[in-house]
Design an enzyme around this catalytic site. Structure first.
Site, mmCIF file in Angstrom:
data_model
loop_
_atom_site.group_PDB
_atom_site.id
_atom_site.type_symbol
_atom_site.label_atom_id
_atom_site.label_comp_id
_atom_site.label_asym_id
_atom_site.label_seq_id
_atom_site.Cartn_x
_atom_site.Cartn_y
_atom_site.Cartn_z
ATOM 1 N N GLY A 296 0.798 -1.225 0.000
ATOM 2 C CA GLY A 296 0.000 0.000 0.000
ATOM 3 C C GLY A 296 0.826 1.268 0.000
ATOM 4 O O GLY A 296 1.866 1.367 -0.658
ATOM 5 N N SER A 297 0.360 2.246 0.775
ATOM 6 C CA SER A 297 0.932 3.598 0.712
ATOM 7 C C SER A 297 2.370 3.685 1.215
ATOM 8 O O SER A 297 3.014 4.726 1.028
ATOM 9 C CB SER A 297 0.051 4.568 1.499
ATOM 10 O OG SER A 297 -1.223 4.684 0.901
ATOM 11 N N THR A 298 2.894 2.637 1.862
ATOM 12 C CA THR A 298 4.311 2.682 2.246
ATOM 13 C C THR A 298 5.208 2.747 1.014
ATOM 14 O O THR A 298 6.373 3.164 1.106
ATOM 15 C CB THR A 298 4.677 1.445 3.090
ATOM 16 O OG1 THR A 298 4.398 0.248 2.344
ATOM 17 C CG2 THR A 298 3.882 1.410 4.388
#
Length: 562
Positions: A296-298
């Site tokens: 995801g957003s990592t």
């Protein structure tokens, strides 16, 4: 002399000589038999005799200990006894049955039923109970139960219990590695059993040791990179976080980015390897290495790094995310709200999918994949852990805009938590990628430069604002007294019908202290069903407690100015 007397004397004389000849023949036969057996059949008879009385038996070898980086024991082998019986001789009396119940906690009726089984009662060997404490076994021996015998063995004990169970794994009843590090390094740990020749009587009892054929060689100790203090801290905080957020499970990793050593690796739920052998295969897995997820957003951290590296973007470059969504081909990428015109730094602070998409579509298509591959996604960490997954990072000859967009915010790829920790370790180590390890390093590892040092410093400064800014999604991950850089990630979980609206993977990964990075911490919660599910809100507070405790345990100086 009359003829009658002469006849009688002749008959007696004939009988005498007949008996004498018969005795002589019998003696001759016996002597011949003795000579035959002694000279001709000597080898055969000795072999047959030894086969019935002489045995070669194993001498169990001591399994090496598993230690933490400071020499604290994590797995040790202790001497125990196995209790076995010869069903054909086993005949305890009333008081002796009570001794079996007292020392072995065995139900006499159940034992009788087992030994009465048609296949078992014909045997000469049957285990009654294994891994018995020496004091109990020797006390039972004094009861002198017919047909009951003791056999010395070793049993594995784990002082930390469930805190490190999925990392260490366990051994079976024969003290051989079955899971985790016990399995991965079984040949190193198990040692070599010895052998000796013994003589047994007709009942199978050892009556004498004849000679030693081979002395046993104890196993070698295995020193891990983990710090048992940080391991316990991480497990305690992860367990509390999983329970508070009603998550299905959780994983946490603490990594030293300067050496590549894993200082802690924990999962919850866990199990106690000292007396848990029927918990089921799933709970034995070390989810930090054996299971993958979409990060995801990592991944937006590396998308931003790609944009900055082109020179077209700077931290304060403005990006228009109005009206909160963007059409990419036949698909739509959207944010939770309309963030309007924001800077590149704010794209990461707000974790804007629209802003990230606009950034990455202005970058050469292959550049993002190349950077993700260079920092270790899609390839094994080579920590030699059984069942390790490499994740998926597909290289495409032609990238469609939507594929590139979804990759930029961490969909369409998969990774393990350890791979995520390694990737952020590159940022923390000035762009140098180090091989990660679960074993203590005695020599500095050789690294590979994969990012520019200036770029990593710029990214750390941006990621610090994700935690320190009032609008940053990482605000719950702040650590009092320390500068922290980090990024949250929240992705929907895949189900039978695709992505599920109410089931998420919630992540936070961070680095501290920013002025001189010493630790990388990853926290992942699977399917939190409490009030919150965003990575910053759910995993951020757990990260904060693990990072703060670890920094203080290692006596790392605070770098935040009040």
């Amino acid at each position: 002399m009359s003829s009658g007397k002469k006849h009688t004397v002749a008959f007696i004389s004939w009988r005498f000589y007949f008996v004498l000849v018969a005795i002589a023949l019998l003696v001759t036969v016996l002597i011949s038999r003795v000579v035959y057996l002694t000279l001709v059949k000597q080898s055969f008879l000795r072999t047959e005799g030894d086969a019935r009385t002489v045995r070669v038996v194993d001498i169990p070898a001591f399994r090496g200990m598993i230690l933490d980086r400071h020499g604290h024991p994590l797995a040790v082998s202790a001497e125990v006894y196995s209790i076995w019986v010869n069903p054909q001789e086993f005949a305890p009396q009333g008081g002796q049955w009570r001794s079996l119940h007292r020392y072995l906690n065995l139900n006499p009726q159940e034992v009788k039923a087992q030994l009465a089984h048609e296949k078992i009662k014909k045997r000469e060997f049957y285990y009654l109970k294994r891994g018995v404490d020496p004091d109990l076994a020797l006390s039972l021996k004094k009861s002198k139960i017919p047909g009951l015998y003791l056999q010395k063995e070793f049993k594995r004990f784990y002082p930390e219990g469930e805190v490190a169970s999925q990392l260490l794994g366990m051994t079976n009843v024969d003290d051989r590695g079955q899971e985790g590090m016990e399995l991965a390094f079984n040949d190193w740990l198990q040692g070599v059993p010895g052998k000796k020749v013994v003589m047994r009587d007709r009942l199978g009892h050892v009556i004498a040791d004849v000679k030693l054929l081979q002395d046993q060689k104890p196993g070698r100790h295995l020193v891990l990179s983990v710090d048992s203090r940080i391991q316990y801290l991480a497990y305690r905080e992860l367990r509390a976080g999983v329970q508070e957020n009603q998550a299905h499970s959780g994983t946490a990793i603490v990594l030293n980015p300067k050496t590549g050593e894993v200082l802690a690796m924990v999962n919850y739920p866990s199990f106690n390897p000292n007396h848990s052998r029927a918990a089921g295969g799933a709970i034995y897995r070390n989810l930090a290495i054996t299971d993958v997820f979409e990060p995801g957003s990592t991944i937006k951290t590396f998308s931003a790094a790609c944009a900055l590296d082109t020179g077209k973007f700077k931290p304060d470059t403005l990006i228009d995310t109005h009206p909160g969504w963007i059409r990419v081909g036949h698909n739509v990428v959207h944010d939770n709200k309309n963030n309007g015109v924001i800077t590149l730094t704010q794209v990461l602070q707000l974790s804007s999918d629209v802003g990230t998409t606009k950034m990455i579509l202005g970058v050469p298509a292959q550049q993002l994949w190349s950077l993700l591959h260079q920092v270790g996604f899609g390839e094994s960490t080579n920590v030699e852990f059984p069942g390790e997954q490499t994740g998926v990072l597909t290289q495409r000859r032609i990238w469609s805009p939507f594929m590139l967009a979804t990759l930029s915010f961490g969909y369409g790829m998969s990774a393990t938590p350890l791979q995520l920790a390694r990737a952020y370790g590159v940022l923390a180590n000035g762009g140098i990628k180090l091989p990660v390890t679960l074993l203590k390093r005695e020599e500095p590892p050789v690294g590979e430069p994969v990012m520019k040092a200036a770029m990593t410093r710029e990214m750390l400064n941006i990621l610090e604002t994700v935690v320190s800014s009032k609008i940053g999604t990482g605000k719950p991950a702040q650590v009092p007294g320390y500068r922290v850089a980090g990024k949250s990630g929240t992705v929907r979980m895949l189900g039978a019908g695709g992505y599920q609206a109410h089931h998420h993977m919630s992540t936070f990964v961070g680095i501290a202290p920013v002025s001189n990075p010493e630790l990388v911490v990853v926290v992942l919660l699977r399917d939190p069903l409490g009030k919150h599910y965003y990575g910053g809100a759910v995993s951020g507070p757990i990260f904060s407690k693990i990072m703060e405790g670890s920094l203080r345990i290692l006596n790392i100086q605070p770098d935040a100015v009040a």
